[in-house]
Design a protein around this motif. Structure first.
Motif, PDB file in Angstrom:
ATOM      1  N   PRO A  61       0.946  -1.113  -0.076  1.00 36.54           N
ATOM      2  CA  PRO A  61       0.054   0.051   0.169  1.00 36.54           C
ATOM      3  C   PRO A  61       1.536   1.540   0.137  1.00 36.54           C
ATOM      4  CG  PRO A  61      -0.650  -1.846   1.108  1.00 36.54           C
ATOM      5  CD  PRO A  61       0.481  -2.339   1.070  1.00 36.54           C
ATOM      6  N   ARG A  62       1.495   1.231   0.836  1.00 34.86           N
ATOM      7  CA  ARG A  62       3.051   1.845   1.243  1.00 34.86           C
ATOM      8  C   ARG A  62       3.501   3.068  -0.385  1.00 34.86           C
ATOM      9  NH1 ARG A  62       6.217   3.281   5.691  1.00 34.86           N
ATOM     10  NH2 ARG A  62       7.050   5.157   4.897  1.00 34.86           N
ATOM     11  N   GLN A  63       3.732   2.120  -1.111  1.00 35.52           N
ATOM     12  CA  GLN A  63       4.562   1.830  -2.379  1.00 35.52           C
ATOM     13  C   GLN A  63       3.900   2.348  -3.507  1.00 35.52           C
ATOM     14  OE1 GLN A  63       7.683   1.393  -3.194  1.00 35.52           O
ATOM     15  NE2 GLN A  63       7.871   2.523  -4.593  1.00 35.52           N
ATOM     16  N   ALA A  64       2.368   1.674  -3.279  1.00 32.19           N
ATOM     17  CA  ALA A  64       1.216   2.301  -4.399  1.00 32.19           C
ATOM     18  C   ALA A  64       0.485   3.497  -4.305  1.00 32.19           C
ATOM     19  CB  ALA A  64       0.050   1.475  -4.183  1.00 32.19           C
ATOM     20  N   GLU A  65       0.716   4.090  -3.173  1.00 33.75           N
ATOM     21  CA  GLU A  65       0.602   4.965  -2.690  1.00 33.75           C
ATOM     22  C   GLU A  65       1.866   6.202  -3.563  1.00 33.75           C
ATOM     23  OE1 GLU A  65      -1.040   7.629   0.707  1.00 33.75           O
ATOM     24  OE2 GLU A  65       1.045   6.934   1.627  1.00 33.75           O
ATOM     25  N   ASP A  66       3.028   5.810  -2.320  1.00 30.80           N
ATOM     26  CA  ASP A  66       4.369   6.479  -3.356  1.00 30.80           C
ATOM     27  C   ASP A  66       4.204   6.922  -4.892  1.00 30.80           C
ATOM     28  OD1 ASP A  66       4.955   7.153  -1.174  1.00 30.80           O
ATOM     29  OD2 ASP A  66       6.477   4.854  -0.942  1.00 30.80           O
ATOM     30  N   ASP A  67       3.907   5.237  -5.111  1.00 33.97           N
ATOM     31  CA  ASP A  67       4.179   5.552  -7.495  1.00 33.97           C
ATOM     32  C   ASP A  67       2.772   6.331  -7.597  1.00 33.97           C
ATOM     33  OD1 ASP A  67       5.234   3.760  -6.887  1.00 33.97           O
ATOM     34  OD2 ASP A  67       4.623   1.455  -7.216  1.00 33.97           O
ATOM     35  N   ALA A  68       1.861   6.136  -6.766  1.00 35.01           N
ATOM     36  CA  ALA A  68       0.211   7.194  -7.405  1.00 35.01           C
ATOM     37  C   ALA A  68       0.352   8.664  -7.272  1.00 35.01           C
ATOM     38  CB  ALA A  68      -0.750   7.087  -6.189  1.00 35.01           C
ATOM     39  N   LYS A  69       1.677   8.918  -6.115  1.00 36.04           N
ATOM     40  CA  LYS A  69       1.590   9.787  -5.678  1.00 36.04           C
ATOM     41  C   LYS A  69       2.665  10.847  -7.101  1.00 36.04           C
ATOM     42  CE  LYS A  69       4.428  13.046  -2.526  1.00 36.04           C
ATOM     43  NZ  LYS A  69       5.091  13.690  -1.269  1.00 36.04           N
TER      44      LYS A  69
END
Length: 476
Positions: free
Chosen positions: A89-97
């Motif tokens: 989830p954190r990586q996905a959020e970073d990727d989305a950002k």
């Protein structure tokens, strides 16, 4: 480790302590509430990707108040489902950002490309820079503007400069007929300067012209007018109204460049010393240039000065009182002559048909240089008269050889003006022969020196069409 069913009641009941502590939900693994000493309450989700051997990570869902426990639980379930699928989830959020930031940068760059980096905007800024840099001559700046407005802008308007490639530029050059080699080369050269300027400013990464084949340069012209052709042009110029006639006569007698003669200003002329000083800003090579004025040129300028005073209804007009400033060669009395093609067409129309083969105005300079050679003028004097920086005055030689050749130029230009007057009066070098009946250049030079001594006017040769060398030398 405290556990509880995270409901509104349990969350509201949680009190701050001396350090952060967590309350884990007893029904949804990894879902918890962090309570800070300041009383802050934040929902979190703790998870591990790839099994027990990997470290745990914690994801902040949001603050209590902004989220209810039920809303936070729903978000935690969604995060747990992502973990089940192997998604961090954190990586996905970073990727989305990162994706959002990249999209914003792309949008900003697109707006920049379509705005300040559109070809027409960059070309406008470059032309302003090109005009101001190094005090370039007006003619050079005009040529740069012509290339941009006539050739580049119609094909490249609206295109972002970073997107322009060789494939965009080559058709522009190919669209110019091969016979116009000078135009093809000018487009190539000015485009290269423009794109290199943009590259040096960081607006593009490379100069697309750099890898293009340079167009073939036009062949060097060697056209020299014959005496008969020069006379035909001289007499045709006499029939033209001012300022066209004087313009071509000054070109012929001084040997200076078209733009320099057309833009001659009274402020550059001094009658007392019979001198024309071309400012460095006007000279092609950026060097101020002294042009001694032959008597025929002074006489021509006297006539123009008198005409100007008469037109202005001056009291007691005096041909010897030249104006202190203003254009000498002008259609409307203010701006210098710029309609070069129009002037040349007028002269061609006035020239007797069949007397002059195709020629260009610049051929007058070459004709003067060749005439100097016939009159025995030194090469260094010829180069100095034409304001050339050649091997005789370049490099180390130019540093140590500072002689201005002023008097030698004066003598040469007087001889040339006398030469023009002599051939216009019907005299020819071929009429001067040695005792064996052969043409003798020394006899012609002797005759021209006699004409110079006569104020530049032709002297009588006596009767007959052929003058022996002995008679010519006696006339000196």
């Amino acid at each position: 480790m405290a556990t509880a069913n995270l409901t509104k009641r349990t969350v509201d009941a949680a009190k701050p302590e001396n350090a952060d502590y967590l309350i884990w939900d007893d029904t949804l693994s990894g879902f918890g509430l962090k309570v800070t000493p300041a009383g802050g309450k934040v929902y979190v989700f703790q998870y591990r990707i790839g099994g027990r051997g990997n470290p745990t990570r914690r994801y902040t869902i949001g603050k209590h108040g902004a989220l209810t426990p039920d809303q936070a639980r729903k978000e935690a379930k969604a995060l747990a489902a992502m973990v089940e699928r192997g998604i961090d989830p954190r990586q996905a959020e970073d990727d989305a950002k990162a994706a959002r930031e990249a999209a914003q940068r792309a949008a900003d760059e697109k707006a920049r490309h379509e705005g300040e980096l559109a070809f027409e905007k960059v070309a406008e800024r470059w032309l302003e820079h090109y005009e101001d840099e190094k005090g370039r001559r007006p003619r050079t700046v005009e040529q740069a503007k012509h290339v941009v407005n006539t050739h580049l802008l119609p094909a490249l308007k609206g295109k972002p400069l970073p997107h322009i490639t060789r494939a965009d530029l080559q058709p522009i050059i190919d669209g110019i007929p091969v016979k116009y080699r000078a135009s093809r080369l000018a487009v190539y050269a000015y485009a290269s300067v423009l794109f290199r300027w943009a590259m040096e400013r960081g607006e593009i990464n490379d100069n697309p012209v750099r890898m293009m084949a340079k167009p073939t340069a036009p062949e060097a012209r060697d056209r020299v007018l014959t005496d008969d052709e020069l006379v035909a042009i001289w007499k045709a110029a006499e029939t033209l109204r001012d300022p066209f006639g004087p313009y071509f006569h000054l070109l012929t007698l001084t040997g200076q460049r078209r733009e320099e003669v057309a833009s001659i200003n009274w402020a550059e002329l001094d009658r007392a010393s019979a001198m024309w000083i071309i400012p460095a800003t006007k000279a092609k090579n950026g060097n101020a240039h002294m042009v001694p004025l032959a008597p025929a040129v002074v006489e021509l300028l006297d006539r123009l000065a008198l005409a100007e005073q008469v037109k202005a209804k001056a009291d007691k007009p005096d041909a010897k009182r030249w104006p202190k400033a203003g254009s000498v060669i002008s259609l409307k009395g203010k701006q210098p002559l710029t309609c070069y093609s129009r002037a040349k067409r007028r002269l061609d129309d006035a020239t007797e048909a069949g007397t002059v083969a195709a020629w260009r105005v610049h051929d007058l300079r070459r004709t003067l240089a060749t005439g100097f050679q016939r009159l025995g003028v030194r090469f260094e004097v010829t180069e100095a008269t034409l304001n050339h920086v050649s091997g005789a005055k370049s490099g180390v030689a130019g540093i140590y050889q500072q002689h201005d050749w002023k008097e030698e130029k004066r003598e040469a230009l007087r001889a040339w003006a006398a030469n023009v007057a002599a051939i216009a009066a019907g005299h020819r070098p071929s009429q001067f022969v040695n005792d064996h009946g052969e043409a003798d250049a020394a006899a012609w030079r002797a005759y021209i020196r006699a004409c110079v001594d006569n104020g530049g006017k032709p002297v009588e040769r006596g009767t007959g069409n052929v003058v022996p060398i002995s008679a010519a030398k006696q006339s000196v």
